[in-house]
Design a protein around this motif. Structure first.
Motif, short mmCIF file in Angstrom:
data_model
loop_
_atom_site.label_atom_id
_atom_site.label_comp_id
_atom_site.label_asym_id
_atom_site.label_seq_id
_atom_site.Cartn_x
_atom_site.Cartn_y
_atom_site.Cartn_z
N TYR A 118 0.83 -1.19 0.00
CA TYR A 118 0.00 0.00 0.00
C TYR A 118 0.87 1.26 0.00
CZ TYR A 118 -3.76 3.21 1.28
OH TYR A 118 -4.66 4.24 1.30
N ALA A 119 1.94 1.22 0.80
CA ALA A 119 2.87 2.36 0.84
C ALA A 119 3.51 2.56 -0.53
CB ALA A 119 3.95 2.14 1.90
N GLY A 120 3.86 1.44 -1.20
CA GLY A 120 4.44 1.55 -2.54
C GLY A 120 3.45 2.11 -3.54
N LEU A 121 2.18 1.71 -3.39
CA LEU A 121 1.14 2.22 -4.28
C LEU A 121 0.96 3.73 -4.11
CD1 LEU A 121 -1.15 1.65 -6.31
CD2 LEU A 121 -2.66 1.20 -4.35
N ILE A 122 1.01 4.19 -2.84
CA ILE A 122 0.90 5.62 -2.57
C ILE A 122 2.04 6.39 -3.22
CG2 ILE A 122 0.99 7.38 -0.74
CD1 ILE A 122 -1.67 5.99 -0.91
N GLN A 123 3.26 5.86 -3.07
CA GLN A 123 4.42 6.52 -3.67
C GLN A 123 4.31 6.58 -5.18
OE1 GLN A 123 6.93 8.16 -2.21
NE2 GLN A 123 5.85 7.80 -0.27
N GLN A 124 3.78 5.51 -5.79
CA GLN A 124 3.61 5.49 -7.23
C GLN A 124 2.59 6.53 -7.68
OE1 GLN A 124 5.36 3.66 -9.59
NE2 GLN A 124 4.28 5.08 -10.95
N LYS A 125 1.51 6.66 -6.92
CA LYS A 125 0.50 7.65 -7.25
C LYS A 125 1.06 9.06 -7.15
CE LYS A 125 -3.01 4.87 -7.98
NZ LYS A 125 -3.61 4.76 -9.33
N LEU A 126 1.89 9.29 -6.12
CA LEU A 126 2.50 10.61 -5.95
C LEU A 126 3.44 10.92 -7.11
CD1 LEU A 126 3.28 10.59 -2.11
CD2 LEU A 126 1.53 11.94 -3.28
N GLN A 127 4.18 9.91 -7.56
CA GLN A 127 5.07 10.11 -8.71
C GLN A 127 4.27 10.41 -9.97
OE1 GLN A 127 8.39 10.35 -8.78
NE2 GLN A 127 8.43 10.11 -6.56
N ASP A 128 3.14 9.74 -10.12
CA ASP A 128 2.28 9.99 -11.28
C ASP A 128 1.75 11.41 -11.27
OD1 ASP A 128 2.71 7.40 -12.06
OD2 ASP A 128 0.78 6.64 -11.27
N LYS B 266 3.19 14.02 -9.81
CA LYS B 266 4.30 14.92 -10.10
C LYS B 266 4.60 14.95 -11.60
CE LYS B 266 6.71 14.49 -5.66
NZ LYS B 266 7.95 14.02 -4.98
N GLY B 267 4.34 13.82 -12.26
CA GLY B 267 4.64 13.75 -13.69
C GLY B 267 3.59 14.40 -14.57
#
Length: 250
Positions: free
Chosen positions: A232-242, A244-245
């Motif tokens: 879940y933490a990894g999913l959150i980080q991925q969403k944040l990167q998306d 930012k992009g």
């Protein structure tokens, strides 16, 4: 041929110079204490106001989301935002308790302590005025001592000495009172503020412990059943990167 010996005194006698140095040293410590107390009062209010503003800001986010068409059309999202909003309401009760404690155990005691300084400034000003009066008569005594010993100068010398004594007594009375009170005030600061700071820290620890507990429970409710906490933490980080992009173009 007779010689007339003229008595003279230093511009400022050694005893008075030493007293002034000691006084300035104590006065400097009080000035620093006053500045620290002023900053402490300001920071305590800022801490309380900032915590309240943060809670209001977070609540505004959930309220705006709940009113959005996206939440109305997405049942799962609506449920999650409602759970988030409920957590903020719970936390707000603990926030109010913490801010109430900050007000009672920090802001009000510091404000009360700061009320001492105006009267101290008045006493210092009065001492300065009495010092000027003392030095004025001391200078006159010196002046008439250095003049020819005519009848008129002898009378003025006598009058100046007569006025010098009460001026000197008045100055030293005020001087010694301040020299006794200022160190006492400075030394009492630790005993006065230590309980205040301890109460502040305990209130913040209690609030942040409750905040951690409430948000941990909320995170457990928001995590999808088929996801681990790490995933879940990894999913959150991925969403944040998306996010930012993303780029916004006309």
């Amino acid at each position: 041929m007779s010689r007339i010996f003229k008595l003279s005194t230093p511009k400022r006698n050694t005893t008075l110079r030493n007293e002034e140095r000691l006084f300035e040293k104590e006065a400097k410590k009080i000035e620093e204490l006053e500045e620290t107390c002023r900053k402490l009062y300001k920071d305590a209010k800022k801490c309380s106001d900032s915590a309240a503003a943060l809670c209001k800001c977070e609540r505004r986010i959930t309220q705006d989301l709940l009113a959005s068409s996206l939440c109305q059309s997405e049942e799962q999202l609506l449920r999650h935002v409602e759970e988030w909003d409920s957590s903020i309401v719970k936390l707000d009760l603990h926030l109010q308790e913490m801010n109430s404690n900050i007000q009672k155990t920090m802001i009000e005691p510091v404000k009360k302590f700061n009320m001492i300084f105006p009267s101290l400034h008045t006493a210092k000003k009065k001492r300065e005025q009495s010092l000027e009066e003392y030095e004025k008569w001391e200078a006159k005594v010196k002046k008439y001592q250095e003049r020819d010993r005519t009848g008129n100068n002898i009378v003025k010398l006598h009058q100046s000495r007569k006025s010098l004594q009460p001026a000197k007594e008045e100055f030293y009375e005020q001087h010694y009172i301040l020299m006794e009170d200022m160190p006492k005030l400075y030394d009492c600061r630790i005993d006065y503020f230590q309980p205040c700071l301890e109460a502040l820290i305990k209130s913040q620890v209690t609030y942040n412990s409750e905040a951690y507990k409430i948000y941990s429970e909320l995170a457990g409710q928001l995590i999808q059943e088929n996801l681990t906490a790490e995933n879940y933490a990894g999913l959150i980080q991925q969403k944040l990167q998306d996010i930012k992009g993303l780029s916004i173009v006309d």
